[in-house]
Design an enzyme around this catalytic site. Structure first.
Site, PDB file in Angstrom:
ATOM      1  N   HIS A   1      91.268 -18.515   1.468  1.00 45.32           N
ATOM      2  CA  HIS A   1      89.870 -18.939   1.404  1.00 45.32           C
ATOM      3  C   HIS A   1      89.430 -19.308   2.814  1.00 45.32           C
ATOM      4  CE1 HIS A   1      86.254 -21.321   0.544  1.00 45.32           C
ATOM      5  NE2 HIS A   1      86.733 -22.152   1.457  1.00 45.32           N
TER       6      HIS A   1
ATOM      7  N   ASN B   1      93.464 -13.423  -3.764  1.00 49.21           N
ATOM      8  CA  ASN B   1      93.222 -12.725  -2.502  1.00 49.21           C
ATOM      9  C   ASN B   1      93.700 -13.520  -1.280  1.00 49.21           C
ATOM     10  OD1 ASN B   1      91.217 -14.613  -2.581  1.00 49.21           O
ATOM     11  ND2 ASN B   1      89.511 -13.193  -2.350  1.00 49.21           N
TER      12      ASN B   1
ATOM     13  N   TYR C   1      85.468 -25.856  -5.853  1.00 50.87           N
ATOM     14  CA  TYR C   1      84.718 -24.626  -6.135  1.00 50.87           C
ATOM     15  C   TYR C   1      83.452 -24.882  -6.947  1.00 50.87           C
ATOM     16  CZ  TYR C   1      88.228 -21.394  -4.233  1.00 50.87           C
ATOM     17  OH  TYR C   1      89.045 -20.679  -3.395  1.00 50.87           O
TER      18      TYR C   1
ATOM     19  N   GLU D   1      83.734 -28.845   3.549  1.00 49.82           N
ATOM     20  CA  GLU D   1      85.061 -28.487   3.019  1.00 49.82           C
ATOM     21  C   GLU D   1      86.182 -29.155   3.822  1.00 49.82           C
ATOM     22  OE1 GLU D   1      85.174 -24.200   2.748  1.00 49.82           O
ATOM     23  OE2 GLU D   1      83.685 -24.173   1.137  1.00 49.82           O
TER      24      GLU D   1
ATOM     25  N   LYS E   1      96.273 -19.418  -0.349  1.00 59.23           N
ATOM     26  CA  LYS E   1      96.259 -19.585  -1.805  1.00 59.23           C
ATOM     27  C   LYS E   1      97.659 -19.432  -2.417  1.00 59.23           C
ATOM     28  CE  LYS E   1      91.443 -18.056  -2.289  1.00 59.23           C
ATOM     29  NZ  LYS E   1      90.512 -17.162  -3.035  1.00 59.23           N
TER      30      LYS E   1
HETATM   31  P1  ATP Z   1      86.454 -17.569  -0.372  1.00 58.69           P
HETATM   32  O1  ATP Z   1      85.264 -18.441  -0.753  1.00 58.69           O
HETATM   33  O2  ATP Z   1      87.685 -17.843  -1.218  1.00 58.69           O
HETATM   34  O3  ATP Z   1      86.752 -17.598   1.079  1.00 58.69           O
HETATM   35  P2  ATP Z   1      84.762 -15.277  -0.453  1.00 58.69           P
HETATM   36  O4  ATP Z   1      83.761 -16.131   0.240  1.00 58.69           O
HETATM   37  O5  ATP Z   1      85.157 -13.976   0.137  1.00 58.69           O
HETATM   38  O6  ATP Z   1      86.109 -16.064  -0.688  1.00 58.69           O
HETATM   39  P3  ATP Z   1      83.388 -15.895  -2.911  1.00 58.69           P
HETATM   40  O7  ATP Z   1      82.308 -15.018  -3.427  1.00 58.69           O
HETATM   41  O8  ATP Z   1      83.035 -17.202  -2.276  1.00 58.69           O
HETATM   42  O9  ATP Z   1      84.311 -15.011  -1.941  1.00 58.69           O
HETATM   43  O10 ATP Z   1      84.367 -16.160  -4.126  1.00 58.69           O
HETATM   44  C1  ATP Z   1      85.301 -17.223  -4.085  1.00 58.69           C
HETATM   45  C2  ATP Z   1      86.617 -16.754  -4.647  1.00 58.69           C
HETATM   46  O11 ATP Z   1      86.438 -16.425  -6.023  1.00 58.69           O
HETATM   47  C3  ATP Z   1      87.163 -15.449  -4.028  1.00 58.69           C
HETATM   48  O12 ATP Z   1      87.922 -15.658  -2.863  1.00 58.69           O
HETATM   49  C4  ATP Z   1      88.043 -14.926  -5.146  1.00 58.69           C
HETATM   50  O13 ATP Z   1      89.290 -15.608  -5.188  1.00 58.69           O
HETATM   51  C5  ATP Z   1      87.250 -15.317  -6.375  1.00 58.69           C
HETATM   52  N1  ATP Z   1      86.385 -14.211  -6.807  1.00 58.69           N
HETATM   53  C6  ATP Z   1      85.252 -13.767  -6.199  1.00 58.69           C
HETATM   54  N2  ATP Z   1      84.714 -12.740  -6.866  1.00 58.69           N
HETATM   55  C7  ATP Z   1      85.523 -12.534  -7.947  1.00 58.69           C
HETATM   56  C8  ATP Z   1      85.513 -11.615  -9.032  1.00 58.69           C
HETATM   57  N3  ATP Z   1      84.546 -10.693  -9.160  1.00 58.69           N
HETATM   58  N4  ATP Z   1      86.519 -11.701  -9.945  1.00 58.69           N
HETATM   59  C9  ATP Z   1      87.499 -12.634  -9.831  1.00 58.69           C
HETATM   60  N5  ATP Z   1      87.561 -13.540  -8.829  1.00 58.69           N
HETATM   61  C10 ATP Z   1      86.604 -13.481  -7.899  1.00 58.69           C
HETATM   62 MG    MG Z   2      83.234 -18.109  -0.449  1.00 66.87          MG
END
Ligand code: ATP
Ligand code: MG
Length: 140
Positions: free
Chosen positions: A117, A114, A51, A128, A11
């Site tokens: 992804h 974070n 997304y 994806e 990211k």
């Molecule tokens: P990713 O899909 O990016 O691999 P993940 O599967 O761990 O991450 P998801 O729940 O799919 O998490 O959320 C997608 C992305 O949205 C997260 O990686 C993060 O960048 C963002 N995100 C998730 N939860 C929050 C939150 N509570 N507040 C802000 N951003 C969030």
């Molecule tokens: Mg995810």
């Protein structure tokens, strides 16, 4: 376990801090092979399309904004159980809950910024990967 492929994105928070190589080293040290990779500046429309499953989540707008603040590195990782292995190497979504040595524990700035992804299932990985790469881009 079968050899799988998964979609990974480094990211903007990580590319901004010049961490691409350090992130890739974590993947390679875990036995994942980077079989396709491209640096790209996502448009707002591309981030929203990628997304789309999170459309209804409260952080959707902010997440799409943060994904367009700088270049990302999109990549296909290949290996035994690559989907689950990648998510292990990434660590928990919230870096405060991530295990020591994971990418998010070591590098993430916040739950949103974070650093990486990773696809969450083989089915979503196929979708994806197809979003960013065609067959000829992936060299196993
Ligand atoms: P990713 O899909 O990016 O691999 P993940 O599967 O761990 O991450 P998801 O729940 O799919 O998490 O959320 C997608 C992305 O949205 C997260 O990686 C993060 O960048 C963002 N995100 C998730 N939860 C929050 C939150 N509570 N507040 C802000 N951003 C969030
Ligand atoms: Mg995810």
């Amino acid at each position: 376990m079968a050899v799988e492929r998964t979609l990974s994105i480094i990211k903007p928070d990580a590319t901004r801090r010049n961490l691409t190589g350090k992130v890739n080293a974590k993947f390679e040290d875990a036995g994942l092979r980077i079989v396709a990779q491209r640096r790209v500046q996502l448009t707002r429309g591309q981030a929203e399309a990628f997304y789309a499953v999170h459309r209804e989540r409260p952080f959707f707008d902010s997440l799409c904004s943060s994904m367009t603040t700088g270049p990302v590195v999109v990549q296909v990782l290949e290996g035994e159980g690559a989907v689950a292995k990648n998510r292990e190497v990434m660590g928990a979504t919230n870096p405060e809950q991530a295990d020591p040595g994971t990418i998010r524990k070591d590098f993430a700035e916040s739950i949103e910024a974070n650093s990486v992804h990773g696809s969450d299932s083989p089915e979503n990985a196929a979708i994806e990967i197809g979003f960013f790469f065609s067959q000829v881009d992936i060299v196993g």
